[in-house]
Write a protein that holds these residues in place. Structure first.
Motif, PDB file in Angstrom:
ATOM      1  N   CYS A 109     -31.113  13.741 -46.290  1.00  0.00           N
ATOM      2  CA  CYS A 109     -31.304  13.244 -47.646  1.00  0.00           C
ATOM      3  C   CYS A 109     -31.961  11.867 -47.709  1.00  0.00           C
ATOM      4  N   ALA A 110     -32.603  11.634 -48.836  1.00  0.00           N
ATOM      5  CA  ALA A 110     -33.041  10.301 -49.239  1.00  0.00           C
ATOM      6  C   ALA A 110     -32.186   9.890 -50.427  1.00  0.00           C
ATOM      7  N   VAL A 111     -31.614   8.704 -50.358  1.00  0.00           N
ATOM      8  CA  VAL A 111     -30.772   8.189 -51.442  1.00  0.00           C
ATOM      9  C   VAL A 111     -31.522   7.056 -52.130  1.00  0.00           C
ATOM     10  N   VAL A 112     -31.667   7.166 -53.432  1.00  0.00           N
ATOM     11  CA  VAL A 112     -32.400   6.180 -54.227  1.00  0.00           C
ATOM     12  C   VAL A 112     -31.394   5.275 -54.911  1.00  0.00           C
ATOM     13  N   LEU A 113     -31.477   3.967 -54.604  1.00  0.00           N
ATOM     14  CA  LEU A 113     -30.493   3.003 -55.116  1.00  0.00           C
ATOM     15  C   LEU A 113     -31.206   1.834 -55.796  1.00  0.00           C
ATOM     16  N   GLN A 114     -30.530   1.286 -56.809  1.00  0.00           N
ATOM     17  CA  GLN A 114     -31.069   0.098 -57.465  1.00  0.00           C
ATOM     18  C   GLN A 114     -29.987  -0.533 -58.322  1.00  0.00           C
ATOM     19  N   ARG A 115     -29.886  -1.864 -58.252  1.00  0.00           N
ATOM     20  CA  ARG A 115     -28.935  -2.633 -59.064  1.00  0.00           C
ATOM     21  C   ARG A 115     -27.492  -2.140 -58.903  1.00  0.00           C
ATOM     22  N   GLY A 116     -27.129  -1.806 -57.657  1.00  0.00           N
ATOM     23  CA  GLY A 116     -25.743  -1.451 -57.388  1.00  0.00           C
ATOM     24  C   GLY A 116     -25.347  -0.053 -57.797  1.00  0.00           C
ATOM     25  N   ARG A 117     -26.302   0.811 -58.081  1.00  0.00           N
ATOM     26  CA  ARG A 117     -25.960   2.194 -58.429  1.00  0.00           C
ATOM     27  C   ARG A 117     -26.911   3.163 -57.730  1.00  0.00           C
ATOM     28  N   ILE A 118     -26.422   4.381 -57.566  1.00  0.00           N
ATOM     29  CA  ILE A 118     -27.234   5.443 -56.971  1.00  0.00           C
ATOM     30  C   ILE A 118     -27.927   6.185 -58.104  1.00  0.00           C
ATOM     31  N   LEU A 119     -29.243   6.211 -58.057  1.00  0.00           N
ATOM     32  CA  LEU A 119     -30.009   6.876 -59.103  1.00  0.00           C
ATOM     33  C   LEU A 119     -30.165   8.370 -58.842  1.00  0.00           C
ATOM     34  N   GLY A 120     -30.156   8.756 -57.578  1.00  0.00           N
ATOM     35  CA  GLY A 120     -30.317  10.155 -57.244  1.00  0.00           C
ATOM     36  C   GLY A 120     -30.329  10.369 -55.756  1.00  0.00           C
ATOM     37  N   VAL A 121     -30.106  11.605 -55.348  1.00  0.00           N
ATOM     38  CA  VAL A 121     -30.148  11.998 -53.947  1.00  0.00           C
ATOM     39  C   VAL A 121     -31.138  13.153 -53.824  1.00  0.00           C
ATOM     40  N   VAL A 122     -32.076  13.012 -52.878  1.00  0.00           N
ATOM     41  CA  VAL A 122     -33.132  14.003 -52.703  1.00  0.00           C
ATOM     42  C   VAL A 122     -32.993  14.633 -51.322  1.00  0.00           C
ATOM     43  N   PRO A 123     -32.696  15.922 -51.235  1.00  0.00           N
ATOM     44  CA  PRO A 123     -32.600  16.586 -49.924  1.00  0.00           C
ATOM     45  C   PRO A 123     -33.977  17.027 -49.424  1.00  0.00           C
ATOM     46  N   LYS A 124     -34.123  17.108 -48.132  1.00  0.00           N
ATOM     47  CA  LYS A 124     -35.362  17.579 -47.523  1.00  0.00           C
ATOM     48  C   LYS A 124     -35.521  19.070 -47.786  1.00  0.00           C
ATOM     49  N   THR A 125     -36.731  19.461 -48.157  1.00  0.00           N
ATOM     50  CA  THR A 125     -36.980  20.867 -48.487  1.00  0.00           C
ATOM     51  C   THR A 125     -37.357  21.686 -47.251  1.00  0.00           C
TER      52      THR A 125
END
Length: 667
Positions: A109-125
């Motif tokens: 996975c790629a985890v997208v974070l900003q300002r102390g929160r997780i915006l989303g998690v993207v798994p490899k296809t």
């Protein structure tokens, strides 16, 4: 419009994107998190909006079956918590890689974070399971997921590959994430993301190195950014990965619409951070301009319906200066690299010669009539004519070169015209137009007298008109075709007299070639001996050293650039107006960056104001009826048939208002 923070790159829809390549330890998430956080803070201090890290960076990519150990997976989530806490202190959006358990399966996975929160998690296809890769042994594809959200570190967050992350205070920054193998497939997930509106495509990769692979990655990333009309940010595993069977070079890339902006130093045993300033407006404008992009959106509408949007706010601190860190060429029509410049010059000549030879062949005409002033444009047109005759197997004496001195013609330009015709080997004629001009002035009742001269616009244009009349009648007499000489810069500024030689002809080879490029074309011919042995290349150098002037008013040197501004700046203004559709304030920002220590911002604004007034109001009627001419470059043409279409009676008010957004104190 309100004044703007002129000296901040984000004010002009640029975004600074970063790639972090942290030193890692295999199966040591706490150490990897610390290295990641250090680069995150460095990226934030550098003003980056986004920073991307390698695939599985919190664990390291080369853990193999250790990925199925709970201790490692728990430690990765603890490491993610540390990174998330660090993001609370900075505005920069971070994309980190890690293994993640979801419903008794493991995802890369790629985890997208900003300002102390997780915006989303993207798994490899797409999971590679060939050659040296065995990912299907440890991981499941994101397409196998049965949930659209997961609970991670106490937050319920979106989960899936079809996510786009948009900055509310920089709306053109729309980010999509894919992982390594995803971009190596025939139709990468990022292709659909771009059609769904993503402008920045991020790839977290590991990608071991073998001979030739770095070059292929470079091509792959560059081409994906070009096809998607996007920026592409690529991070690859760096120092510290296991070398049990593989080696790792740590290649990071940022490309924009096919152009490589930055690349990391490969094979380094230290952490690295590379940044590039990406022009988001350029990408958005290209998508708007290229209608095939919109057609692709409609064609794949079904595949785009599942994309989800998540928003975040950067708080870009636009009240602070943040200079552009990007190469902006002073001469956008002329490559700075000498080898590429020579290649460009050869290509331009080939295009012009091909256009002219086809016109001669199709018309059955074998003669050309060219007015030779001893200046740049007519020199270049004559050189093209000579090469066209060579290509057709016709003698250069089939070119009738005519110099037509008037009331203010200088001896220097007259002699240059005669020398040029002699060295080219064409038929050379000289016609003194002063008697016919005097007759015309008398016929129309103009008050000019030798003892009481009146040097007005009519006095000037009578000379231009007489030259054109002579050329067309000479073409009738000789069975020739009048070759035009006016260039793209003059058309843009309306610096041509309607219906006369710099505007009208039977065919014009220069109409889409700007003045700065013509200068380099003539110089290239002189430096490379294109005219052949025994010719006078020095005459070309003398012409290049001659002040650009219409030579129409006796007793004074009429400097064209004193009136319309330096062609170096005007061609810069033209390129970014015509090719990219930028507003004046952004063009001034780019010009200030490119021409620092040469032109002050006040002069840049003054010249740009001239351009705006002349280009957008009052000159289009001249461009609406230009002769046939070959389009030479992707920088644009002003022919209404080949490129630019605009009303002849438009106003310049909105462009002038945008120019006035630059606060006076910056001038």
């Amino acid at each position: 419009m309100q004044p703007m923070r002129f000296d901040n790159l984000y004010s002009h829809d640029f975004a600074r994107l970063a790639v972090g390549l942290p030193l890692c330890r295999v199966a040591d998430p706490a150490f990897n998190a610390a290295q990641t956080i250090a680069l995150l803070k460095q990226a934030a201090e550098d003003g980056a909006a986004v920073v991307a890290f390698p695939e599985l960076g919190l664990s390291a990519y080369t853990c193999d079956d250790l990925f199925h150990q709970r201790a490692l997976l728990d430690s990765c989530e603890a490491a993610l918590a540390q990174v998330m806490a660090a993001t609370a202190e900075v505005p920069t959006l971070a994309v980190v890689g890690m293994p993640l358990r979801v419903e008794q399966r493991l995802f890369n996975c790629a985890v997208v974070l900003q300002r102390g929160r997780i915006l989303g998690v993207v798994p490899k296809t797409f999971l590679p399971n060939y050659g040296e890769f065995y990912e299907a042994r440890q991981f499941a594809s994101g397409e196998e997921a049965t949930v659209s959200s997961v609970t991670l570190l106490g937050q319920v967050v979106p989960f899936g590959s079809r996510q786009i992350f948009t900055a509310t205070d920089l709306p053109l920054l729309r980010l999509h994430v894919e992982i390594c193998e995803d971009v190596w497939t025939p139709i990468p997930p990022s292709s659909f993301a771009a059609l769904a509106g993503a402008t920045v495509l991020v790839n977290l990769s590991a990608s071991n190195v073998v001979i030739g692979k770095a070059g292929y990655r470079r091509q792959l990333v560059s081409q994906q950014s070009a096809r998607c009309l996007a920026a592409y940010v690529y991070s690859s595993a760096g120092p510290g990965e296991s070398t049990t069977d593989l080696a790792w070079d740590g290649q990071a890339l940022v490309c924009e619409n096919g152009e490589l902006l930055v690349e990391s130093e490969r094979f380094q045993r230290r952490s690295q951070l590379v940044t590039a300033d990406v022009d988001l407006e350029r990408l958005a404008r290209e998508r708007m301009r290229q209608t095939s992009f919109g057609q692709s959106v409609r064609l794949h509408a079904a595949q785009l319906s599942g994309f989800r949007d998540a928003s975040f706010t950067l708080n870009l601190a636009l009240d602070q200066p943040l200079p552009l860190r990007r190469r902006v060429e002073r001469f956008p029509y002329v490559p700075a690299d000498a080898s590429r410049r020579d290649e460009r010059c050869q290509e331009v000549y080939n295009i012009q010669v091909q256009g002219l030879t086809q016109r001669l062949a199709s018309s059955g005409i074998q003669k050309l009539v060219v007015g030779i002033s001893g200046g740049l444009d007519s020199t270049h047109a004559l050189l093209v004519a000579a090469r066209a005759m060579d290509a057709l197997g016709l003698p250069r004496m089939n070119i009738v070169g005519v110099t037509m001195p008037g009331f203010a013609t200088g001896e220097r330009t007259r002699q240059q015209a005669l020398r040029l015709m002699a060295t080219v080997g064409c038929e050379a004629r000289e016609i003194d137009i002063r008697p016919s001009c005097v007759q015309m002035l008398q016929d129309i009742g103009h008050p000019h007298r030798e003892d009481a001269p009146v040097y007005d616009i009519t006095f000037e244009n009578v000379q231009a008109g007489e030259r054109t009349s002579h050329l067309f009648r000479l073409a009738n007499l000789t069975g020739g075709l009048v070759l035009g000489t006016g260039d793209l810069s003059e058309l843009a500024l309306g610096w041509c007299t309607y219906g006369v030689g710099d505007h009208m002809s039977h065919y014009n080879v220069n109409a889409s070639v700007p003045k700065t490029l013509i200068q380099h074309l003539v110089r290239w011919v002189a430096e490379t001996g294109q005219l052949g042995e025994g010719t006078d290349a020095q005459v070309l150098r003398d012409i290049l050293d001659t002040e650009i002037s219409p030579e129409l008013i006796p007793g004074s040197l009429q400097s064209t650039e004193a009136t319309v501004g330096a062609y170096a700046l005007q061609d810069f203004n033209l390129f970014y107006t015509l090719r990219h559709g930028y507003a004046p304030a952004k063009i001034a920002f780019l010009a200030r960056h490119a021409w620092t220590e040469v032109y002050a911002l006040g002069e840049i604004k003054r010249v740009l104001r001239i351009f705006v007034q002349r280009f957008f109001k009052g000159s289009q009627f001249k461009r609406s009826c230009v002769p046939n001419a070959p389009k030479v470059g992707s920088g644009g043409s002003l022919s209404p048939r080949g490129d630019w279409r605009a009303p002849s009676d438009s106003e310049a008010a909105v462009w002038l208002a945008d120019l006035d957004r630059i606060p006076d104190e910056h001038a």
